[in-house]
Scaffold this motif. Structure first.
Motif, short mmCIF file in Angstrom:
data_model
loop_
_atom_site.label_atom_id
_atom_site.label_comp_id
_atom_site.label_asym_id
_atom_site.label_seq_id
_atom_site.Cartn_x
_atom_site.Cartn_y
_atom_site.Cartn_z
N ARG A 1 -19.25 32.45 17.62
CA ARG A 1 -18.54 31.75 18.69
C ARG A 1 -19.17 30.39 18.99
O ARG A 1 -18.47 29.40 19.19
CB ARG A 1 -18.55 32.60 19.97
CG ARG A 1 -18.04 31.82 21.17
CD ARG A 1 -17.95 32.62 22.44
NE ARG A 1 -17.59 31.75 23.56
CZ ARG A 1 -17.30 32.18 24.77
NH1 ARG A 1 -17.30 33.48 25.04
NH2 ARG A 1 -16.99 31.32 25.73
N THR B 1 -17.83 23.09 26.90
CA THR B 1 -18.60 22.16 26.10
C THR B 1 -18.68 20.79 26.78
O THR B 1 -19.74 20.18 26.85
CB THR B 1 -17.99 22.03 24.69
OG1 THR B 1 -18.03 23.31 24.05
CG2 THR B 1 -18.75 21.03 23.86
N ARG C 1 -17.57 35.10 11.90
CA ARG C 1 -17.57 33.79 12.54
C ARG C 1 -18.37 33.84 13.84
O ARG C 1 -18.26 34.79 14.62
CB ARG C 1 -16.12 33.38 12.82
CG ARG C 1 -15.88 32.00 13.38
CD ARG C 1 -16.30 30.88 12.46
NE ARG C 1 -15.99 31.04 11.06
CZ ARG C 1 -14.85 30.65 10.47
NH1 ARG C 1 -13.90 30.07 11.20
NH2 ARG C 1 -14.67 30.80 9.18
N ASP D 1 -17.22 25.57 9.28
CA ASP D 1 -17.86 26.71 9.95
C ASP D 1 -18.87 27.37 9.02
O ASP D 1 -18.65 27.49 7.80
CB ASP D 1 -16.82 27.74 10.37
CG ASP D 1 -15.98 27.27 11.55
OD1 ASP D 1 -16.57 26.98 12.61
OD2 ASP D 1 -14.75 27.18 11.41
N ASP E 1 -19.58 25.19 22.51
CA ASP E 1 -18.86 26.47 22.47
C ASP E 1 -17.55 26.26 21.70
O ASP E 1 -16.67 25.52 22.14
CB ASP E 1 -18.57 26.91 23.91
CG ASP E 1 -17.96 28.30 24.00
OD1 ASP E 1 -17.38 28.76 23.00
OD2 ASP E 1 -18.06 28.92 25.08
N ASN E 2 -17.43 26.93 20.56
CA ASN E 2 -16.24 26.75 19.72
C ASN E 2 -14.96 27.25 20.38
O ASN E 2 -13.86 26.85 19.99
CB ASN E 2 -16.42 27.49 18.39
CG ASN E 2 -17.47 26.85 17.51
OD1 ASN E 2 -17.61 25.63 17.48
ND2 ASN E 2 -18.21 27.67 16.77
N GLN E 3 -15.10 28.11 21.37
CA GLN E 3 -13.92 28.72 22.00
C GLN E 3 -13.61 28.17 23.39
O GLN E 3 -12.66 28.60 24.02
CB GLN E 3 -14.11 30.24 22.08
CG GLN E 3 -14.20 30.92 20.72
CD GLN E 3 -14.35 32.42 20.84
OE1 GLN E 3 -14.16 33.00 21.90
NE2 GLN E 3 -14.70 33.05 19.74
N ASP E 4 -14.42 27.24 23.87
CA ASP E 4 -14.22 26.74 25.23
C ASP E 4 -14.55 25.26 25.29
O ASP E 4 -15.69 24.87 25.55
CB ASP E 4 -15.08 27.54 26.21
CG ASP E 4 -14.70 27.32 27.67
OD1 ASP E 4 -14.16 26.23 27.97
OD2 ASP E 4 -14.96 28.21 28.49
N SER F 1 -21.33 27.02 18.31
CA SER F 1 -21.74 26.14 17.22
C SER F 1 -23.24 25.85 17.30
O SER F 1 -23.96 26.03 16.31
CB SER F 1 -20.96 24.83 17.28
OG SER F 1 -21.42 23.92 16.31
#
Length: 515
Positions: free
Chosen positions: A84, A108, A82, A219, A101-104, A86
């Motif tokens: 992190r 974003t 995966r 994803d 940002d997929n984690q933040d 996008s």
């Protein structure tokens, strides 16, 4: 003892291997016929540059649509990583860009503000929450008989159905987002390999749907070891189950009663099958049957590059983050629509819209140890339809597209990219460009169409279906011939779904049960 049923699979791409593995494990005598000297079709890894130990995913590059059920059913030893980030999208002519940002989520939102699109941050998050509803409702059905449109509409709700199925996706994007750049980031998923305006009809909607439902999340993952590692696993399980795989087998004709004629070297062979599974394009199958079918048109250029390092950007964004997801170049909605209009008029778009992926940031195994600082990038250029080959000539078009790719990239970079290219053993820059004609010549996809033809909705019309082949979306006009590739109802992308669907229909027709 009764002789087991006999199935011939025409085409050794990943879907054909998937079908072969399922059928062989169920006791069917399976023969896979592949025209090339190796299997995999478009889902392969290749050493493209002389003297360079780099195995690039030459055509297919990321995985989203491969169901865990197929991995588990067949015991595939594949690893998908995966990413992190996008996407990153520079705003042309500025030193800013949008980093998703997929984690933040906070980072974003801040990035939306930095490009002057703060008002689109929450609509963007809500929009993709709604696409997740699509994925959660649709993706689990992909390895079962086709649901009906009524069932899908009931599962996702009338508003989601209206926005993503019934109304051109461009209209929905335009009323949801204000910023042209943000609109383009969303629109690109409806245009990969599809030559269309997002406003004209529902072709872009169908493409969009397949790009956002994978794994029920949308994803897109990096296959560790390259795309060839996925195909190698499918070949392994098919052979271990007892499937016979014949390479350099040039299939010359298929008959409605299951006869398949093919040539290996200078010898002609004939097989008589209970069922034939077609893993070639619809137009190719029609020619083998001595029938006619529309010639499909692909709409993309593919380029693979090996760089000494990632280039600096005009913006302050970290190149590792920017290239860590999908790097969009010159893909505002206005630029996408202008490119479509230019291509329809027979002109090569300038600037050329690009989607870029850096496999090696996630998976270093594809590079030899001597390339410790190197990076591979895959470039996918939109709105370059096959008709441009006829109007420009393929060699000339390839040269034009190479120049347009470099120029489009340079327009958002802090330094020219061409000097960063490795040189191969002959001193040539490590950059391969493949037009639609090159794709057709290499892997037999007419018109360079990566989907084998127009995409279709992954459900039935509400009247249902009256045969196993129709229920699984793999029917042709001949009872003994099934589709098992990208041209199947739920084909397109590296998924194995077309192969699994065809195998399930075949087992039902043959009166057998799968393991």
């Amino acid at each position: 003892m009764a002789k087991p049923p006999n199935v011939v699979v025409v085409g050794g791409g990943h879907n054909g291997l998937t079908a072969a593995a399922y059928l062989a494990r169920a006791g069917v005598e399976v023969t896979v016929l592949e025209r090339l000297d190796s299997i995999g079709g478009a889902a392969v890894s290749s050493r493209l540059f002389a003297g360079i130990d780099a195995r690039l995913s030459r055509y297919s590059y990321l995985v989203s649509l491969l169901p865990q059920q197929i991995i588990d059913d067949l015991g595939l030893r594949v690893s998908l990583a995966r990413r992190r980030f996008s996407s990153y999208t520079p705003r042309p002519g500025t030193t800013t860009g949008l980093l998703v940002d997929n984690q933040d989520a906070a980072a974003t939102e801040e990035s939306f503000a930095q490009i002057g699109a703060a008002g689109d941050a929450q609509p963007f998050a809500e929009f993709y929450r709604r696409t997740t509803l699509l994925g959660e409702a649709i993706f689990p059905t992909m390895t079962s008989p086709l649901p009906t449109a009524q069932e899908i509409r009931a599962a996702i709700g009338g508003a989601v159905w209206s926005d993503f199925v019934a109304e051109p996706i461009g209209d929905v994007i335009e009323r949801t987002f204000s910023d042209d750049l943000v609109r383009g980031v969303v629109a690109t998923d409806g245009l990969i390999g599809t030559f269309a305006s997002v406003y004209d009809d529902l072709a872009a909607n169908q493409c969009f749907l397949y790009h956002v439902i994978g794994g029920a999340t949308g994803d897109w993952d990096v296959p560790i070891g390259g795309m060839g590692a996925v195909t190698a696993e499918l070949e392994r399980v098919a052979r271990e189950a007892g499937a016979r795989i014949v390479t350099n087998a040039d299939v010359r004709a298929v008959s409605a009663d299951g006869e398949v004629r093919y040539v290996v070297g200078d010898r002609e062979h004939t097989l008589h099958a209970d069922l034939v599974l077609s893993n070639v394009a619809l137009a190719t199958l029609a020619a083998l049957l001595d029938e006619s079918a529309p010639r499909p048109e692909g709409a993309q250029v593919k380029a693979n590059l090996l760089l000494r390092r990632l280039p600096r950007l005009r913006s302050a964004a970290d190149p590792v983050a920017a290239f860590g997801g999908t790097f969009h170049v010159n893909e505002s909605l206005t630029q996408l629509e202008d490119a479509s209009t230019s291509a329809a008029a027979g002109k090569v778009p300038d600037p050329l819209p690009l989607e870029i992926y850096c496999h090696s940031l996630t998976d270093r195994s594809i590079l030899g140890s001597e390339f410790a600082g190197a990076q591979t990038i895959t470039v996918f250029g939109l709105h370059t339809p096959d008709r441009l080959v006829a109007s420009h000539g393929n060699d000339n078009l390839r040269a034009i597209l190479r120049a347009r790719i470099l120029a489009s990239l340079d327009s958002v970079l802090g330094e020219p990219i061409e000097p960063l290219l490795y040189l191969d053993a002959h001193g040539a820059p490590c950059m391969e460009v493949r037009t639609t004609a090159d794709i057709e010549a290499s892997v037999g996809m007419p018109g360079g169409n990566i989907f084998h033809g127009p995409l279709q909705w992954p459900w039935l019309d509400d009247e249902g279906a009256d045969s196993p082949a129709a229920r699984w979306g793999v029917a042709t006009s001949h009872d003994r011939i099934l589709l098992c590739g990208a041209g199947a109802r739920r084909g397109g992308g590296v998924s194995g779904i077309g192969g699994q669907n065809a195998a399930m229909a075949a087992l039902e027709i043959l009166g057998l049960q799968s393991e």
